[in-house]
Design an enzyme around this catalytic site. Structure first.
Site, PDB file in Angstrom:
ATOM      1  N   CYS A   2       0.833  -1.196   0.000  1.00 12.88           N
ATOM      2  CA  CYS A   2       0.000   0.000   0.000  1.00 12.88           C
ATOM      3  C   CYS A   2       0.872   1.252   0.000  1.00 12.88           C
ATOM      4  O   CYS A   2       2.083   1.187  -0.128  1.00 12.88           O
ATOM      5  CB  CYS A   2      -0.900   0.015   1.233  1.00 12.88           C
ATOM      6  SG  CYS A   2      -1.817  -1.514   1.493  1.00 12.88           S
ATOM      7  N   ASN A  74       2.021  -0.310   5.536  1.00 14.04           N
ATOM      8  CA  ASN A  74       2.408  -0.719   4.188  1.00 14.04           C
ATOM      9  C   ASN A  74       3.350  -1.907   4.297  1.00 14.04           C
ATOM     10  O   ASN A  74       4.372  -1.825   4.971  1.00 14.04           O
ATOM     11  CB  ASN A  74       3.112   0.444   3.467  1.00 14.04           C
ATOM     12  CG  ASN A  74       3.745   0.031   2.152  1.00 14.04           C
ATOM     13  OD1 ASN A  74       3.303  -0.913   1.507  1.00 14.04           O
ATOM     14  ND2 ASN A  74       4.785   0.747   1.757  1.00 14.04           N
TER      15      ASN A  74
END
Length: 549
Positions: A2, A74
């Site tokens: 992400c 992430n």
């Protein structure tokens, strides 16, 4: 995989919801499957999602049951299922099947100590309302990026430097020292960036901020250390290498979406593909990029590996239209970056993303198994006695004979490892050339002696031989060049890249392999590196050597 962003407003006079929204939108390509935001007083988290695990759950930012903790994250945690079981035994409840919730509950349970339990790649921020703090962390290798911006009005963090340009009053002052480091190495080593106001969180570091954006600490929680074990023989190393590699690849295959592999035809990607092919029942998708110039193209090697393992192989001949994609590359890198392989990596990621959302790559093999040409040059250099360079050529040939006949009268004094010797093998523009480039009024910024880069070499001197420069590459070249290039190129196309050769358990093992099993002189004029990995590949996976060196 992400993209994450966050803002702490120090003066609480600006609308942070629109700021964090603009920052997240600027890195949309990192997470094309959705977005999310969390606002708490003067703190805002944003998230762009690329769904790989728990496609329906796992939306971020995510809060715990009490709403006292929130995370934006992430990465991928490959041991999250084991950690989840451990946390459930301690009484933690889970609402999703995602590794994000494991990250969050691990921090709640163990605090900063959770970092040493994680096996994977990560960059995240956690808001703790009970302590009014924000905790930032980056994985030990620096696989996932995390940078931060600090001025009088805001503290902000992001996966990409370009997002900070959405902050009102962003300080764009260029760091000339950082620019000189770019000219020197073709990348800007962490913690520096091209902007004075922007820093990169170092790999293996964590950072704690108070609610007002003041830094309470920024420190290392992990470092790598070579500890050679001289008691084991080669067959022992090969057997355990086989076990560690297969275990790492299996863990990296954990996914709820289709996946494939980058295949260059080199040793590292060939090793990954060979294990994947053995583990999986159906053909894997492999992706290769080549060039019309045969001397630069490894496509023939990649094809042979693909044929050997019956992969569903895709390849493309690239004629880079660099000027067309340059604006996009500049925006996503956010600062000067000079590795020429950034272009083929861009096209390789683009090709793979057209077929799968996730791939495995062979990055990291050269660093941990001593495979770079610079490592061979270093061994040649430090293996020369000091007297060689100071003698006429005839006496250079005679002296070794005299040394054998009378070592006391004609002793050898071996070269001591020196930074100025090593750096010539990895620098692009030395001090002399950079001096010519800078105008007189700016020559003060030339990094004749760069503290952070030179310190990593000095730290490596506690290790022997090639381990010294392997340590240098692990601290500098791997995170700041190789992993940065792969992260940017892949995320531009919404592609997740996983690196089984960059794995904590595998490295804990590999750091104990004695130098002689990885690199040595194989005859009078030739040194060779990555010996153990090559032998493992030949014995266990190929009868004939297909891969390129």
């Amino acid at each position: 995989m992400c993209g994450i962003v966050g803002v702490i407003s120090k003066k609480q006079t600006k609308s942070i919801d629109s700021i964090v929204s603009d920052m997240a939108n600027s890195i949309e390509s990192r997470g094309p499957n959705g977005e999310g935001f969390y606002i708490y007083d003067n703190i805002a988290f944003g998230h762009r999602r690329l769904s790989i695990i728990d496609l329906k759950g796992g939306k971020q930012p995510m809060s715990d049951d009490t709403n006292q903790y929130s995370v934006t994250y992430n990465g991928e945690l490959y041991n999250y299922k084991l950690l989840r079981i451990e946390l459930e035994k301690k009484g933690f409840n889970f609402r999703t099947d995602s590794d994000t919730e494991v990250i969050l509950n691990s921090y709640i349970c163990w605090g900063e100590g959770c970092l040493n339990r994680f096996r994977g790649m990560f960059a995240f921020a956690i808001l703790d309302k009970l302590k009014d703090t924000v905790f930032l962390a980056r994985d030990p290798f620096g696989i996932k990026p995390l940078c931060f911006y600090n001025d009088e009005s805001f503290f902000a963090f992001s996966s990409e430097i370009s997002a900070f340009k959405k902050i009102p009053g962003f300080d764009k002052t260029i760091s000339l020292q950082a620019l000189d480091m770019y000219l020197w190495l073709q990348y800007i080593p962490a913690p520096e960036s091209i902007f004075k106001s922007v820093k990169k969180l170092m790999p293996g570091h964590c950072m704690l901020l108070d609610k007002d954006g003041n830094t309470l600490y920024n420190k290392a929680y992990n470092n790598f250390s070579f500890k050679p074990d001289f008691k084991r023989k080669e067959s022992d190393w090969l057997e355990e290498l086989d076990h560690k590699l297969e275990k790492s690849v299996k863990l990296h295959l954990m996914s709820d979406v289709p996946y494939g592999a980058f295949l260059s035809g080199g040793i590292d990607s060939t090793a990954i593909v060979s294990i994947m092919a053995k583990e999986l029942k159906k053909p894997i998708k492999t992706f290769s990029i080549g060039f019309n110039e045969s001397s630069f193209s490894e496509l023939p090697y990649a094809r042979k590996v693909a044929e050997k393992w019956g992969t569903d192989h895709y390849e493309e001949i690239v004629e880079p239209e660099a000027l067309k994609i340059l604006p996009d590359l500049v925006r996503h890198y956010g600062e000067p970056f000079g590795d020429s392989s950034a272009l083929p990596t861009y096209y390789l990621s683009k090709l793979a993303a057209e077929h799968v959302p996730m791939v495995l790559s062979g990055d990291g093999g050269d660093e941990i198994f001593a495979g770079y040409g610079s490592h061979i040059n270093w061994m040649k250099e430090i293996s020369k006695p000091d007297w060689v360079e100071n003698l006429p050529s005839i006496r250079q040939k005679i002296y070794p004979i005299l040394n054998k006949l009378s070592p006391n009268k004609y002793p050898k004094t071996w070269k001591k490892p020196r930074f100025d010797v090593w750096i010539k093998y990895v620098e692009y523009l030395n001090t002399n050339w950079r001096t010519k480039l800078w105008k007189n009024e700016y020559k003060q910024f030339i990094q004749v002696k760069n503290t952070s880069v030179e310190n990593s070499f000095s730290e490596g001197l506690k290790f022997q031989g090639v381990n010294t420069v392997q340590y240098f590459d692990i601290q500098n070249y791997l995170p700041n060049d190789i992993l940065t290039k792969v992260d940017i190129a892949s995320m531009m196309h919404g592609l997740e890249v996983r690196t089984p050769l960059i794995d904590m358990e595998l490295w804990d093992f590999a750091l104990t392999i004695p130098e002689k099993f990885n690199i040595q002189k194989v005859n009078n004029n030739h040194w060779e590196g990555k010996l153990l990995l090559k032998k493992w590949l030949e014995i266990g996976h190929f009868n004939t050597i297909y891969y390129s060196s």
